[in-house]
Design a protein around this motif. Structure first.
Motif, mmCIF file in Angstrom:
data_model
loop_
_atom_site.group_PDB
_atom_site.id
_atom_site.type_symbol
_atom_site.label_atom_id
_atom_site.label_comp_id
_atom_site.label_asym_id
_atom_site.label_seq_id
_atom_site.Cartn_x
_atom_site.Cartn_y
_atom_site.Cartn_z
ATOM 1 N N ASP A 20 0.835 -1.197 0.000
ATOM 2 C CA ASP A 20 0.000 0.000 0.000
ATOM 3 C C ASP A 20 0.870 1.246 0.000
ATOM 4 O O ASP A 20 2.079 1.190 0.261
ATOM 5 N N LYS A 21 0.227 2.370 -0.253
ATOM 6 C CA LYS A 21 0.916 3.652 -0.116
ATOM 7 C C LYS A 21 1.404 3.774 1.315
ATOM 8 O O LYS A 21 0.625 3.595 2.263
ATOM 9 N N ASN A 22 2.690 4.022 1.501
ATOM 10 C CA ASN A 22 3.244 4.005 2.860
ATOM 11 C C ASN A 22 3.488 5.395 3.435
ATOM 12 O O ASN A 22 4.092 5.533 4.488
ATOM 13 N N ALA A 23 2.978 6.426 2.748
ATOM 14 C CA ALA A 23 3.120 7.778 3.277
ATOM 15 C C ALA A 23 1.737 8.363 3.531
ATOM 16 O O ALA A 23 0.767 7.997 2.873
ATOM 17 N N PHE A 24 1.633 9.242 4.484
ATOM 18 C CA PHE A 24 0.380 9.937 4.700
ATOM 19 C C PHE A 24 0.653 11.420 4.861
ATOM 20 O O PHE A 24 1.729 11.831 5.273
ATOM 21 N N GLU A 25 -0.358 12.215 4.507
ATOM 22 C CA GLU A 25 -0.183 13.660 4.505
ATOM 23 C C GLU A 25 -0.162 14.209 5.926
ATOM 24 O O GLU A 25 -0.549 13.550 6.879
ATOM 25 N N ALA A 26 0.257 15.459 6.024
ATOM 26 C CA ALA A 26 0.428 16.090 7.338
ATOM 27 C C ALA A 26 -0.868 16.060 8.147
ATOM 28 O O ALA A 26 -1.930 16.421 7.671
ATOM 29 N N LEU A 27 -0.732 15.596 9.384
ATOM 30 C CA LEU A 27 -1.878 15.529 10.281
ATOM 31 C C LEU A 27 -1.609 16.243 11.599
ATOM 32 O O LEU A 27 -2.504 16.452 12.391
ATOM 33 N N THR A 28 -0.385 16.599 11.842
ATOM 34 C CA THR A 28 0.001 17.157 13.128
ATOM 35 C C THR A 28 -0.012 18.676 13.096
ATOM 36 O O THR A 28 -0.052 19.297 12.041
ATOM 37 N N VAL A 29 0.058 19.266 14.268
ATOM 38 C CA VAL A 29 -0.022 20.720 14.386
ATOM 39 C C VAL A 29 1.090 21.409 13.608
ATOM 40 O O VAL A 29 0.893 22.445 12.985
ATOM 41 N N ASP A 30 2.285 20.801 13.626
ATOM 42 C CA ASP A 30 3.406 21.435 12.934
ATOM 43 C C ASP A 30 3.488 20.991 11.481
ATOM 44 O O ASP A 30 4.503 21.182 10.823
ATOM 45 N N SER A 31 2.421 20.377 10.954
ATOM 46 C CA SER A 31 2.298 20.009 9.541
ATOM 47 C C SER A 31 3.304 18.980 9.073
ATOM 48 O O SER A 31 3.631 18.921 7.896
ATOM 49 N N ILE B 82 1.268 -2.646 9.160
ATOM 50 C CA ILE B 82 2.229 -1.546 9.153
ATOM 51 C C ILE B 82 3.481 -2.077 9.842
ATOM 52 O O ILE B 82 3.399 -2.624 10.942
ATOM 53 N N VAL B 83 4.638 -1.948 9.205
ATOM 54 C CA VAL B 83 5.877 -2.483 9.767
ATOM 55 C C VAL B 83 6.908 -1.365 9.857
ATOM 56 O O VAL B 83 7.167 -0.670 8.870
ATOM 57 N N GLU B 84 7.489 -1.201 11.029
ATOM 58 C CA GLU B 84 8.463 -0.136 11.280
ATOM 59 C C GLU B 84 9.749 -0.706 11.860
ATOM 60 O O GLU B 84 9.734 -1.678 12.616
ATOM 61 N N HIS C 264 -4.336 6.332 12.315
ATOM 62 C CA HIS C 264 -4.420 6.952 10.991
ATOM 63 C C HIS C 264 -4.914 5.941 9.961
ATOM 64 O O HIS C 264 -5.730 6.280 9.097
ATOM 65 N N ARG C 265 -4.461 4.705 10.041
ATOM 66 C CA ARG C 265 -4.901 3.664 9.111
ATOM 67 C C ARG C 265 -6.317 3.174 9.446
ATOM 68 O O ARG C 265 -7.072 2.775 8.564
ATOM 69 N N PHE C 266 -6.680 3.201 10.722
ATOM 70 C CA PHE C 266 -7.987 2.708 11.167
ATOM 71 C C PHE C 266 -9.135 3.561 10.621
ATOM 72 O O PHE C 266 -10.154 3.034 10.159
ATOM 73 N N ASN C 267 -8.986 4.868 10.659
ATOM 74 C CA ASN C 267 -10.082 5.754 10.263
ATOM 75 C C ASN C 267 -10.549 5.536 8.826
ATOM 76 O O ASN C 267 -11.757 5.440 8.582
ATOM 77 N N PRO C 268 -9.655 5.439 7.833
ATOM 78 C CA PRO C 268 -10.114 5.169 6.465
ATOM 79 C C PRO C 268 -10.801 3.809 6.322
ATOM 80 O O PRO C 268 -11.693 3.652 5.485
ATOM 81 N N LEU C 269 -10.400 2.821 7.130
ATOM 82 C CA LEU C 269 -11.056 1.517 7.078
ATOM 83 C C LEU C 269 -12.528 1.647 7.462
ATOM 84 O O LEU C 269 -13.405 1.028 6.855
ATOM 85 N N VAL C 270 -12.795 2.464 8.474
ATOM 86 C CA VAL C 270 -14.177 2.684 8.907
ATOM 87 C C VAL C 270 -14.946 3.430 7.834
ATOM 88 O O VAL C 270 -16.089 3.081 7.486
ATOM 89 N N GLU C 271 -14.322 4.457 7.250
ATOM 90 C CA GLU C 271 -15.001 5.264 6.239
ATOM 91 C C GLU C 271 -15.321 4.457 4.995
ATOM 92 O O GLU C 271 -16.400 4.587 4.413
ATOM 93 N N ARG C 272 -14.376 3.583 4.578
ATOM 94 C CA ARG C 272 -14.622 2.753 3.391
ATOM 95 C C ARG C 272 -15.752 1.757 3.655
ATOM 96 O O ARG C 272 -16.417 1.313 2.728
#
Length: 285
Positions: A48-59, A77-79, A98-106
């Motif tokens: 899957d796409k392994n990057a996600f856009e800015a979500l934090t206060v400092d972008s 997810i493996v780190e 972050h990964r959980f929320n789109p699963l619910v929306e889909r």
């Protein structure tokens, strides 16, 4: 990270060449099966796409080392984390949610049939107050009963693994032993299980003797970039230490000035600063 014949799996290059190998996912699939302690083989994985856009206060944006989905729809997810990271569990939660929320929306907010989500971290250093090297965590009650197994956190602390070759039995133990020792092992000391197909393929990817000119060039670029990053971080640490030392000295000078019993020269000598440094602080008061 220094290396011999084999590039360390836990290095940036090594992790991507093995766990992140999209052309040959056998090693990743066997590793995931061992990590989640499943008897069912994972037949396929989709990266899957392994990057996600800015979500934090400092972008700040984020990136997983590996993100994939198996043929059953389970998400992984493996780190890999080098160095001491005492708050890494918080980062794991951030990635997982972050990964959980789109699963619910889909699923149009249908919570009943959500796929399983595994967030897995390999840590070079130990951070958990447990003795075992492999920790599997779910939401549980105070009595230990599982409340939810849809989201699972798995932490492997490499520093806690100490088994010798003769005592290794499971695929999980083979995996962790290989990650810890491959880059320091001489060809004459290979354990027999390194001939197993899933490990042999991964080891071949890390064999510097088998690298193409393009692979050697890429490895050199990654190594140089990592070295520069380490150098930059060390410089930041030095600057922070120096700034802290200056702050402490300034506070000491102010305290001595308040006492009004020492001359500028005496204060400078006592604290280990220049007389101009003392005069400037005196003039700022």
């Amino acid at each position: 990270m220094e290396t011999g014949i084999y590039i360390p799996i836990i290095s940036d290059y090594g992790f991507k060449a093995t766990f992140g190998n999209e052309a040959d996912s056998l090693f990743l699939r066997k590793a995931l099966q061992a990590l989640i302690k499943s008897d069912t083989p994972i037949r396929e994985v989709h990266f899957d796409k392994n990057a996600f856009e800015a979500l934090t206060v400092d972008s700040r944006s984020g990136i997983f080392d590996v993100a994939c989905t198996d043929e059953q729809g389970n998400h992984f997810i493996v780190e890999m984390q080098l160095g001491y990271a005492p708050h890494f569990v918080q980062r794991m939660k951030f990635y997982a949610l972050h990964r959980f929320n789109p699963l619910v929306e889909r699923g149009e907010f249908d919570y009943a049939n959500l796929p399983k989500l595994y967030t897995i971290a390999f840590l070079e250093k130990s951070i958990l107050p447990v003795a075992h090297f492999h920790t599997v965590a779910n939401l549980r009650s105070e009595s230990g009963e599982i409340i939810d197994s849809q989201m699972t956190f798995i932490i492997v602390e490499l520093a806690k693994f100490s088994k010798q070759v003769a005592d290794i039995e499971t695929d999980l133990e083979k995996l962790v032993y290989t990650m810890k020792t491959l880059h320091t092992t001489e060809p004459t000391q290979y354990p027999a299980f390194w001939n197993e197909e899933w490990l042999r393929r991964a080891i071949d990817e890390l064999d510097t003797r088998k690298m193409t000119p393009e692979e050697r060039a890429y490895f050199a670029r990654v190594t140089a970039a990592n070295a520069e990053a380490v150098k930059a971080e060390k410089q930041k640490i030095r600057e922070a230490v120096e700034q802290n030392e200056q702050s402490v000295k300034a506070e000491t000078v102010r305290n001595l000035l308040d006492l009004n019993i020492l001359s500028v020269a005496q204060i400078a000598k006592t604290v280990g600063v220049t007389e101009d440094f003392v005069r400037k602080l005196s003039g700022d008061r």
